[in-house]
Design a protein around this motif. Structure first.
Motif, PDB file in Angstrom:
ATOM      1  N   CYS A 138       0.838  -1.210   0.000  1.00  0.00           N
ATOM      2  CA  CYS A 138       0.000   0.000   0.000  1.00  0.00           C
ATOM      3  C   CYS A 138       0.866   1.250   0.000  1.00  0.00           C
ATOM      4  O   CYS A 138       0.562   2.229  -0.698  1.00  0.00           O
ATOM      5  CB  CYS A 138      -0.931  -0.001   1.211  1.00  0.00           C
ATOM      6  SG  CYS A 138      -2.231  -1.244   1.151  1.00  0.00           S
ATOM      7  N   ALA A 141      -5.926   6.733  -2.833  1.00  0.00           N
ATOM      8  CA  ALA A 141      -6.899   6.127  -1.921  1.00  0.00           C
ATOM      9  C   ALA A 141      -6.316   4.895  -1.239  1.00  0.00           C
ATOM     10  O   ALA A 141      -6.499   4.683  -0.027  1.00  0.00           O
ATOM     11  CB  ALA A 141      -8.174   5.762  -2.683  1.00  0.00           C
ATOM     12  N   LEU A 149      -5.791   4.521   2.830  1.00  0.00           N
ATOM     13  CA  LEU A 149      -6.505   3.491   3.574  1.00  0.00           C
ATOM     14  C   LEU A 149      -5.592   2.391   4.106  1.00  0.00           C
ATOM     15  O   LEU A 149      -5.938   1.727   5.089  1.00  0.00           O
ATOM     16  CB  LEU A 149      -7.586   2.866   2.681  1.00  0.00           C
ATOM     17  CG  LEU A 149      -8.711   3.806   2.212  1.00  0.00           C
ATOM     18  CD1 LEU A 149      -9.615   3.099   1.215  1.00  0.00           C
ATOM     19  CD2 LEU A 149      -9.514   4.310   3.404  1.00  0.00           C
TER      20      LEU A 149
END
Length: 495
Positions: free
Chosen positions: A17, A228, A232
């Motif tokens: 991520c 995004a 997150l």
């Protein structure tokens, strides 16, 4: 994704991520770096002098905003989302809007230069508000040096993959709708007139404009999705490095950064090597199109460079962990002069692809090493200045500043050089002076800059032994601080 154990180890999901968050910068950067110059000259049909002004001023403005944003980030307050994440979240929608407008050709002929200059500068500013906090986030996802290096390797792999995505989207979509060149007398075309600007040509040019808009729209969607996922999937680690007990003025921050020897040597070394890569990146599309004559293949050659770089990242991560980062610099970046081969022999598509593979290996090293070595300099600074905290964003922003400054110089010099050499907008061929200029810009000039950069790296003091020693000292400092906090808590309880 946001879980980590007490030892500071990061999960693979968190690293992924975090890494995906670096893709927008590289996707948009590769599209702009490889295609903006040829877009301004052959699609927007700007004069080379005006194009050089846009490219140089835009990058120079971008460079100025980096230390400014870095300073503002370092003074930002901690929120429930962290200190870096709000910058990333708020800047994203405005960044994608301005990026899209860069690739739109306004219907007003007189306002084109101002249009591109304004939106280019706005996009660079907003992207800085994304990238500087993201870069500094490296120091705040874990206190473990090994974990940060591992996360950086993930990031570099995704970022090089991002350049592949940007190059592929922009190159393949635009490459399928290339406006035809304008055959004819070079002197006539250079003076701005042609008898071939008929309806068929205008239709084809409009198709090329639509292709650029489609490509930019897809890139904008990817930009938002990556932001995004980063927001997150990654949580900033609040700790002692976030506590700024004595806020530093902007000029004190400049003095601190530019006065720290290891940082200056690292930045100056990569300044020259970055300038070399920027010269190659900014002129390679024109070089393939006109000098080599591969008008219909240049986007595929670019794609090979980026794919080779992506596949090389794991090798360089192993190499720097086995032989050290400083050694990896010399072995990695010296592959680049192989570009001299492509300008020294007769034009050959096979040779172009072979050299592109070698160039991609060097591009991977150039991506990985600076961001892998910057945390080492920040750690070294913490050891030598234990009472100075919260300045990581300033270190990262000034490195980005010098990189973008090099980009602005390379783009400005390149486009001005082409103007002086007599570049012909959308000509099927170029004067010999233009072809010679392109050859110099993609091979001999970068080779000289790389040699200068490697010479500076000889004096860079943080080798593998020094890095491991700093790691132990930092751990001792953290342990001592934890012991002090424990003793204070116990005393408070007794009282």
């Amino acid at each position: 994704c946001i879980r980590r154990d007490n030892s500071g180890r990061l999960s693979v999901c968190t690293k992924l991520c975090y890494a995906i968050g670096g893709a927008p910068y590289q996707i948009t950067g590769s599209a702009l770096g490889f295609f903006l110059q040829i877009y301004l000259l052959d699609v927007a049909q700007l004069d080379p002098l005006h194009a050089s002004v846009i490219l140089f001023v835009g990058r120079a403005w971008d460079a100025v905003t980096d230390p400014t944003v870095g300073f503002l980030v370092s003074r930002s307050r901690w929120t429930r989302f962290g200190r870096m994440m709000p910058w990333i979240l708020i800047s994203t929608p405005f960044a994608v809007l301005t990026y899209f407008m860069i690739w739109f050709v306004p219907p007003v002929e007189q306002g084109k230069v101002l249009w591109y200059l304004v939106f280019y500068c706005l996009f660079q500013t907003l992207q800085t508000c994304f990238h500087v906090p993201y870069s500094a986030l490296t120091m705040f996802i874990s206190t473990e040096q090994k974990e940060r290096d591992s996360a950086t390797a993930y990031r570099m792999t995704v970022e090089v993959l991002g350049t592949v995505v940007g190059t592929a989207i922009q190159g393949q979509i635009v490459g399928g709708a290339i406006a035809p060149c304008l055959p004819g007398d070079l002197d006539i075309l250079h003076n701005g007139t042609s008898v071939l600007l008929g309806s068929d040509n205008n239709i084809s040019l409009n198709g090329t404009k639509r292709a650029y808009l489609i490509a930019s729209g897809i890139i904008c969607i990817i930009y938002v999705l990556c932001a995004a996922i980063l927001f997150l999937g990654v949580r900033e680690q609040e700790g002692e490095t976030f506590k700024v007990e004595h806020p530093m003025s902007f000029f004190d921050g400049v003095k601190m950064v530019m006065g720290y020897g290891p940082y200056v040597k690292l930045v100056m070394g990569f300044l020259f090597t970055s300038l070399a890569f920027m010269l190659l990146e900014g002129n390679f599309a024109l070089f393939c199109t006109y000098t080599l004559g591969f008008r219909n293949d240049f986007q595929n050659i670019l794609l090979v460079i980026m794919l080779s770089g992506t596949l090389s990242i794991p090798f360089w991560q192993w190499f720097l962990s086995r032989f050290g980062k400083k050694t990896a610099v010399y072995f990695g970046i010296t592959v680049m002069p192989f570009m001299i081969l492509i300008v020294s022999i007769e034009s050959s598509l096979v040779v172009a692809y072979v050299v592109s593979v070698a160039a991609g290996v060097s591009v991977a090293a150039a991506f990985l090493l600076p961001w892998s070595m910057l945390p080492d300099v920040v750690d070294d600074f913490k050891i030598n200045h234990p009472d100075s905290n919260g300045h990581e964003a300033i270190f990262y922003s000034f490195y980005v500043f010098f990189t973008k400054f090099a980009s602005g110089i390379s783009l400005g010099i390149s486009t001005l050089s082409l103007d002086f050499a007599g570049y012909v907008t959308r000509g099927c061929s170029q004067p010999d002076a233009v072809n010679l200029t392109l050859k110099v810009l993609v091979a001999p000039a970068p080779a000289v800059l790389i040699v200068l950069g490697l010479f500076i790296f000889k004096s860079y003091p943080i080798d593998e032994a020094k890095r491991q020693g700093n790691r132990k000292l930092l751990q001792e400092m953290r342990d001592n601080e934890q012991d002090s906090e424990t003793e204070s808590t116990e005393l408070g309880t007794i009282v």
